[in-house]
Design an enzyme around this catalytic site. Sequence first.
Site, mmCIF file in Angstrom:
data_model
loop_
_atom_site.group_PDB
_atom_site.id
_atom_site.type_symbol
_atom_site.label_atom_id
_atom_site.label_comp_id
_atom_site.label_asym_id
_atom_site.label_seq_id
_atom_site.Cartn_x
_atom_site.Cartn_y
_atom_site.Cartn_z
ATOM 1 N N HIS A 90 60.404 12.837 82.733
ATOM 2 C CA HIS A 90 61.625 12.332 82.095
ATOM 3 C C HIS A 90 61.445 10.849 81.790
ATOM 4 O O HIS A 90 60.788 10.120 82.537
ATOM 5 C CB HIS A 90 62.870 12.583 82.958
ATOM 6 C CG HIS A 90 62.886 11.909 84.295
ATOM 7 N ND1 HIS A 90 63.309 10.599 84.465
ATOM 8 C CD2 HIS A 90 62.539 12.347 85.533
ATOM 9 C CE1 HIS A 90 63.229 10.278 85.749
ATOM 10 N NE2 HIS A 90 62.757 11.310 86.422
ATOM 11 N N ASP A 92 64.226 8.862 80.995
ATOM 12 C CA ASP A 92 65.382 8.076 81.413
ATOM 13 C C ASP A 92 65.146 7.553 82.825
ATOM 14 O O ASP A 92 64.336 8.101 83.582
ATOM 15 C CB ASP A 92 66.666 8.908 81.347
ATOM 16 C CG ASP A 92 66.731 9.973 82.424
ATOM 17 O OD1 ASP A 92 65.814 10.814 82.476
ATOM 18 O OD2 ASP A 92 67.681 9.969 83.238
ATOM 19 N N ASP A 123 58.988 6.623 88.411
ATOM 20 C CA ASP A 123 60.020 7.657 88.259
ATOM 21 C C ASP A 123 60.763 7.484 86.952
ATOM 22 O O ASP A 123 61.778 6.810 86.906
ATOM 23 C CB ASP A 123 60.984 7.558 89.448
ATOM 24 C CG ASP A 123 62.074 8.607 89.429
ATOM 25 O OD1 ASP A 123 61.850 9.679 88.852
ATOM 26 O OD2 ASP A 123 63.156 8.342 89.983
ATOM 27 N N GLU A 156 67.719 13.101 83.225
ATOM 28 C CA GLU A 156 67.491 13.660 84.561
ATOM 29 C C GLU A 156 68.205 12.868 85.638
ATOM 30 O O GLU A 156 68.780 13.434 86.574
ATOM 31 C CB GLU A 156 65.986 13.711 84.847
ATOM 32 C CG GLU A 156 65.607 14.532 86.086
ATOM 33 C CD GLU A 156 65.643 13.733 87.378
ATOM 34 O OE1 GLU A 156 65.653 14.350 88.454
ATOM 35 O OE2 GLU A 156 65.659 12.482 87.305
ATOM 36 N N GLU A 157 68.178 11.552 85.529
ATOM 37 C CA GLU A 157 68.757 10.716 86.579
ATOM 38 C C GLU A 157 70.284 10.815 86.625
ATOM 39 O O GLU A 157 70.892 10.528 87.666
ATOM 40 C CB GLU A 157 68.345 9.256 86.386
ATOM 41 C CG GLU A 157 66.853 8.996 86.472
ATOM 42 C CD GLU A 157 66.267 9.199 87.868
ATOM 43 O OE1 GLU A 157 66.989 9.671 88.771
ATOM 44 O OE2 GLU A 157 65.084 8.892 88.049
ATOM 45 N N HIS A 423 64.346 4.285 92.590
ATOM 46 C CA HIS A 423 65.803 4.121 92.653
ATOM 47 C C HIS A 423 66.221 2.814 93.327
ATOM 48 O O HIS A 423 67.419 2.544 93.420
ATOM 49 C CB HIS A 423 66.496 5.305 93.360
ATOM 50 C CG HIS A 423 66.396 6.598 92.638
ATOM 51 N ND1 HIS A 423 67.300 7.635 92.814
ATOM 52 C CD2 HIS A 423 65.499 7.056 91.721
ATOM 53 C CE1 HIS A 423 66.958 8.665 92.051
ATOM 54 N NE2 HIS A 423 65.863 8.335 91.385
#
Length: 454
Positions: A90, A92, A123, A156-157, A423
């Site tokens: 992903h 995003d 990520d 996705e996030e 994150h």
Amino acid sequence: MTAHPISETVASLMPRAKAELAELVAFRSVADPAQFPRSECEAAAAWVADALRAEDFQDVALLDTPDGTQSVYGYLPGPAGAPTVLLYAHYDVQPPLDEAAWLSPPFELTERDGRWFGRGAADCKGGFIMHLLALRALKANGGVPVSVKVIAEGSEEQGTGGLEQYAEAHPELLAADTIVIGDTGNFRVGLPTVTATLRGMTMLRVQLDTLEGNLHSGQFGGAAPDALAAMIQLLASLRSEDGTTTVDGLTTDAEWDGLQYPEGEFRTDAKVLDGVELIGAGTVADRIWARPAVTVIGIDCPPVVGATPSLQASARAQISLRVPPGQDAAEATKLLTAHLVSHAPWGARVSVEQVGQGQPFRADITSPAYTSMAEAMRIAYPGEEMQSSGMGGSIPLCNTLASLYPEAEILLIGLSEPEAQIHAVNESVSPEELERLSVAEALFLRNYAESRKA
């Protein structure tokens, strides 16, 4: 020992990979227009599409998904009769949080202490670069032996389910014999790991209202119900004294029977301050892979600077609940909602809004594709054997793909090892991990193609 030709090729491609990752990280592609312009995500999607076209992918398309974001699709045909492998990543990313806390700008790839720092570096923009490296290495060493589909998700996030809904409406699009999800990570740097389980999640916003408007705390405090105090009491009901999640009706005693996570290593990886205790009960692996975990991820309340002596009429919070395999995310949502309604103090008016949900996932690590991956990782990580672990995070698409393509084998690998701090502020990727996992993926595709001929 002579280096494997695939390894040599990937090593030679790493400067290009760094430059490309820097370009991709530069897009502030947070899929929330309330935080960043949608144009940032659209520009990142266009970059991914151009990268696929440059690698001779056909049918490259920007898919407008029902949640208002775009996923990028492309197809690279392989030899006649070859199996089809779907590669997922992903583009995003999570918001950067406190940009001032980053040691270098979050959307500027920066090399420091042997790692590359930037939001999405691990990520999962790095995951897309990993796929490109693997395919380029194969092209330089006899060609890609399988047909390849690539899907790069755009939300996705956010957990808003756009790609899941699109796939369900177009089930033929992502059909494959094997699926490689490039969005997890090794248990630690240098230890090749496939992810056996993922926790699902549900995301709720809860609002409490107690007054028609804010009041002077001196004049009315002590009798008038303060919505912020009510919210604090409500949120406290979600955990026991030792920090165990305590949502009414939710099971919290499952045990993890695989690779264990020593507490000392976990404290180091999580950067827990000296003297501060871990929360919950059971082994660390039990707590992060096998049991539900509730987290308050946001509260709307007055900031300390500029606060006035007022009782708050309303308060709002956003709550994330991670749901382990063996539990149903929809049922967990109902239980969490009921808990919030029933535990609100003082008769406060409660409204609950669901903003995201995804089911947990369990992979079959005994399948033939995992044998091919184990052989590949043995070469990419000399002297190491492939391990399997759980992952506390969620990838909602996995269950959609498993449901749509029950015969497909699903493997989960990626760049999000503990040092990556995904994150969080100062997210980074290990270039050595990017290099080795790209080698492993390339060799896996070759091994898998050979195994299907047998």
